[in-house]
Design an enzyme around this catalytic site. Sequence first.
Site, mmCIF file in Angstrom:
data_model
loop_
_atom_site.group_PDB
_atom_site.id
_atom_site.type_symbol
_atom_site.label_atom_id
_atom_site.label_comp_id
_atom_site.label_asym_id
_atom_site.label_seq_id
_atom_site.Cartn_x
_atom_site.Cartn_y
_atom_site.Cartn_z
ATOM 1 N N CYS A 76 0.771 -1.231 -0.113
ATOM 2 C CA CYS A 76 -0.201 -0.118 -0.010
ATOM 3 C C CYS A 76 0.923 1.139 0.060
ATOM 4 O O CYS A 76 1.947 1.419 0.738
ATOM 5 C CB CYS A 76 -0.880 0.021 1.161
ATOM 6 S SG CYS A 76 -2.408 -0.858 1.104
ATOM 7 N N HIS A 77 0.635 2.118 -0.924
ATOM 8 C CA HIS A 77 0.928 3.765 -0.917
ATOM 9 C C HIS A 77 0.767 4.538 0.563
ATOM 10 O O HIS A 77 -0.421 4.219 0.807
ATOM 11 C CB HIS A 77 0.773 4.170 -1.991
ATOM 12 C CG HIS A 77 1.414 3.722 -3.316
ATOM 13 N ND1 HIS A 77 0.522 2.749 -3.843
ATOM 14 C CD2 HIS A 77 2.384 4.123 -3.995
ATOM 15 C CE1 HIS A 77 1.196 2.643 -5.014
ATOM 16 N NE2 HIS A 77 2.438 3.305 -5.098
ATOM 17 N N MET A 119 -8.134 -0.075 0.558
ATOM 18 C CA MET A 119 -7.535 -0.733 1.768
ATOM 19 C C MET A 119 -7.676 0.027 2.946
ATOM 20 O O MET A 119 -7.834 -0.637 4.029
ATOM 21 C CB MET A 119 -6.078 -0.759 1.466
ATOM 22 C CG MET A 119 -5.761 -2.120 0.312
ATOM 23 S SD MET A 119 -6.546 -3.355 0.344
ATOM 24 C CE MET A 119 -6.063 -4.003 2.098
ATOM 25 N N GLU A 120 -7.635 1.499 3.056
ATOM 26 C CA GLU A 120 -7.818 2.047 4.165
ATOM 27 C C GLU A 120 -9.088 2.138 4.905
ATOM 28 O O GLU A 120 -9.424 1.737 5.766
ATOM 29 C CB GLU A 120 -7.456 3.575 3.946
ATOM 30 C CG GLU A 120 -5.972 3.935 3.572
ATOM 31 C CD GLU A 120 -5.412 3.536 2.434
ATOM 32 O OE1 GLU A 120 -4.171 3.425 2.140
ATOM 33 O OE2 GLU A 120 -6.247 3.115 1.555
ATOM 34 N N ASP A 134 -11.763 -6.427 21.671
ATOM 35 C CA ASP A 134 -11.000 -6.561 22.768
ATOM 36 C C ASP A 134 -11.325 -5.763 23.859
ATOM 37 O O ASP A 134 -11.299 -6.323 25.088
ATOM 38 C CB ASP A 134 -9.653 -5.547 21.942
ATOM 39 C CG ASP A 134 -8.662 -5.130 23.296
ATOM 40 O OD1 ASP A 134 -8.068 -6.243 23.809
ATOM 41 O OD2 ASP A 134 -8.322 -3.993 23.574
#
Length: 165
Positions: A76-77, A119-120, A134
């Site tokens: 990824c950039h 992707m982000e 969590d």
Amino acid sequence: MSELTHIDENGDVRMVDVSQKADTERVAVAEGFISMKPETLALIVEGRAAKGDVLACARVAGVMAAKKTSDLIPMCHPLNITKAKVECAPVREGERADGRVGIHVTCTCGVTGKTGIEMEALTAASVACLTVYDMCKAVDRGMEISDVRLLKKDGGKTGLWLREE
């Protein structure tokens, strides 16, 4: 089918060269779902989770994850993100056809740049769900993360893509 852009002519992985691409506005929307016991959802919604405000923490974690995506996904950039919004909606009994209860996460990310931001958005959705896990694992280790997927991407050479159901 198109060839994989992250594989060079020798079969080696590489970061795609985007230097010649034009900057355009790009937006991506992704979602995820974390299912849980109804009692766990009640703890979250009523603000009784031992670790604090689960949904606020998940929203912040999702935004932070979007900004760190290039540190996690090797090809990824790094992007100068212009927008990152994470929404977390409780899903109660009877609201889903499959009967599951939990939290539905929707992430919208934007950038003006040379490469996409899918992707982000996907990373933000994943990490927001992981954060819910969590914060609530002490009371419900059986929670399950599913349905992490891209819903929409717009901008760039390929323009608009929408998930069809």
